[in-house]
Design an enzyme around this catalytic site. Structure first.
Site, short mmCIF file in Angstrom:
data_model
loop_
_atom_site.label_atom_id
_atom_site.label_comp_id
_atom_site.label_asym_id
_atom_site.label_seq_id
_atom_site.Cartn_x
_atom_site.Cartn_y
_atom_site.Cartn_z
N CYS A 140 3.07 -5.15 6.55
CA CYS A 140 2.85 -4.76 5.06
C CYS A 140 4.08 -4.18 4.52
O CYS A 140 5.28 -3.92 4.75
CB CYS A 140 1.92 -3.86 4.79
SG CYS A 140 0.22 -4.18 5.74
N HIS A 143 0.87 -1.11 -0.14
CA HIS A 143 -0.02 0.02 0.00
C HIS A 143 0.94 1.33 0.14
O HIS A 143 2.12 1.19 0.18
CB HIS A 143 -0.89 0.02 1.13
CG HIS A 143 -0.21 -0.08 2.50
ND1 HIS A 143 0.54 0.91 3.17
CD2 HIS A 143 -0.32 -0.94 3.58
CE1 HIS A 143 0.73 0.62 4.23
NE2 HIS A 143 0.39 -0.47 4.45
#
Length: 494
Positions: free
Chosen positions: A157, A149
């Site tokens: 992430c 992201h």
């Protein structure tokens, strides 16, 4: 008839829920940023390399180097590198994600479908990597909603800059529009070079990494996407036979040759004395391009080949200095930087004993003169010429693991970590579960440098707590294009 009012109320509630987790700038129920075209410079690069927007893609990520590569398949069926993007932030240590909340970015082979693309992400744009996959579940691993992201913040992430994420998202969107049904996402601890394999040979994750290298070798030798199967608790890579479910696939001769050549190079490096090392992070890393850059005159010293590489990989410091990093997670951990620690065959840290040293003798005629600025240089005493024994090597002292003797571990690493929690995290990453005996060779204890107590680490952004920003339940992943059904922004989990 009584059902209709209830249906209307439910629909209204759903609309409110979706609206609460969508980003600004909506168009037809989706964020307009998901429609951003591929930048002209990248389109020009595609044209130079004989690629088109609709060609299938494959993405590879490397944690240690903090790089993400986008590859495209040409008309000959072989993949070629389009562009490399610097990763703005990843968290944890090198090694796979094993459980919910461990802050680890996963390693392995994952499949991304259109339904995993999220145009309504609270972190600019994102796609779910598909963790846990079949391999992860076979090994009892837990966790979910691990994303690639925007916004330079990570608790498991892969965080890119918004500009990089916009470009990657657009490239994937056009590949799906061109007919690609899914693309492969390969995540590695580092580039699978002989040097990295040799240095990591005593890491507890080494067997898993060698399994990943089998898939990497297939791709690099054939420039083709490896078909992936899971047999027992291992990955199996190959061609159509693996796709058909075979656990003993035929190994292509080209792949076998590459693997054999790499294994020979690893053996030679070990024979030459390449130490077995373990890299320990306070909490993940970041590509160096996002760190403060050297003065302009220092950049001018780059060779022409280095400048060409920087241009091709979009690593121009000036360009990325303009990128909006957003809220960078745990900046104090980045400042600490990674530490390389030599480990023995059981993965335990070792300490080099000091070699005997002698000061340089004063030159004749200098006696009585001011020697205040003289430098004492240490040198190792050679072995006596009359003996056939090789020169003595510094003795290695095994250090007890942190779990069995925390104080010994602290003496080894000193004030490497900023607080107790990060020291515990690194101890878990380094030390095995069994306590190793301390060597009988005595080492003088050194008192750690007196420093002020480090400030407690700031918590990562709320999206890594496992709950969505609006408090709604996470949306189940479905293999359907996001454009047909707007996704609520699922909060990336750690």
């Amino acid at each position: 008839m009584a059902v209709r009012p209830l249906a209307v109320i439910a629909a209204a509630a759903m609309a409110i829920s979706l609206g609460a987790c969508q980003d600004g700038g909506l168009l037809g129920g989706a964020s307009t940023r998901s429609l951003t075209p591929i930048p002209p410079q990248t389109l020009s690069l595609m044209q130079q390399k004989g690629m088109s927007q609709s060609d299938p893609i494959l993405i590879r990520a490397y944690k240690k180097e903090a790089e993400m590569e986008v590859w495209k398949r040409g008309s000959d069926g072989r993949y070629a590198l389009l562009k490399t993007y610097p990763i703005c932030r990843w968290s944890g240590q090198l090694g796979p994600k094993t459980k919910q909340g461990d802050r680890q970015a996963p390693e392995g082979f994952y499949t991304i479908t259109p339904g995993q693309m999220n145009p309504n992400s609270s972190y600019y744009l994102s796609f779910d990597v598909g963790y846990p996959n079949n391999f992860d579940r076979a090994n009892g691993r837990t966790g979910n909603y691990i994303m690639v992201h925007g916004t330079c913040s990570s608790a498991g992430c892969f965080a890119m800059t918004d500009a990089s994420m916009s470009e990657i998202y657009a490239i994937a969107r056009e590949a799906f529009a061109g007919g690609q049904r899914a693309f492969q996402f390969q995540s590695y601890p580092f580039r699978m070079t002989a040097s990295n394999i040799a240095r990591s040979r005593n890491d507890p994750n080494a067997p898993f990494w060698k399994n990943l290298k089998e898939g990497s070798d297939y791709f690099e030798a054939l420039r083709d996407e490896p078909r992936v199967n899971v047999c027992g608790r291992r990955y199996v890579f190959g061609g159509n036979d693996v796709a058909a479910g075979s656990c003993t696939p035929r190994v292509d001769p080209v792949v076998a040759e590459k693997s054999s050549r790499d294994a020979q190079e690893v053996a030679e490096l070990v024979a030459k004395g390449t130490p077995a090392m373990r890299i320990v992070y306070d909490d993940g890393g970041q590509n160096p391009v996002f760190r403060p850059q050297p003065p302009q005159n220092a950049l001018a010293s780059l060779t022409e080949s280095e400048k060409d590489k920087e241009k091709e990989l979009a690593y121009a410091a000036k360009e990325y200095a303009r990128h909006n990093l957003g809220e960078v997670s745990r900046p104090e951990s980045l400042a600490a930087g990674p530490q390389e620690i030599e480990v023995d065959a059981k993965g335990r840290p070792v300490l080099m004993a000091a070699a005997p040293t002698t000061p340089i003798k004063e030159a004749p005629g200098k006696k009585g003169k001011d020697t205040k600025a003289a430098t004492v240089v240490a040198k190792q005493e050679p072995a006596p010429a009359e003996t056939a024994k090789p020169a003595a090597t510094p003795a290695r002292i095994s250090v007890a693991d942190a779990e069995g003797d925390p104080s010994t571990y602290k003496k080894l690493l000193g004030n490497l970590f900023s607080n107790a929690s990060s020291a515990a995290q690194a101890a878990e990453a380094i030390a095995p579960t069994t306590t190793a005996a301390v060597s009988s060779t005595k080492v003088a204890e050194t008192k750690p440098t007196d420093t002020k107590a480090a400030e407690a680490k700031t918590a990562g952004p709320a999206h890594h707590t496992g709950a969505r920003k609006d408090g709604a339940a996470p949306v189940a992943k479905k293999d359907v294009p996001a454009a047909t059904k707007p996704q609520a922004s699922a909060a990336p989990h750690n």
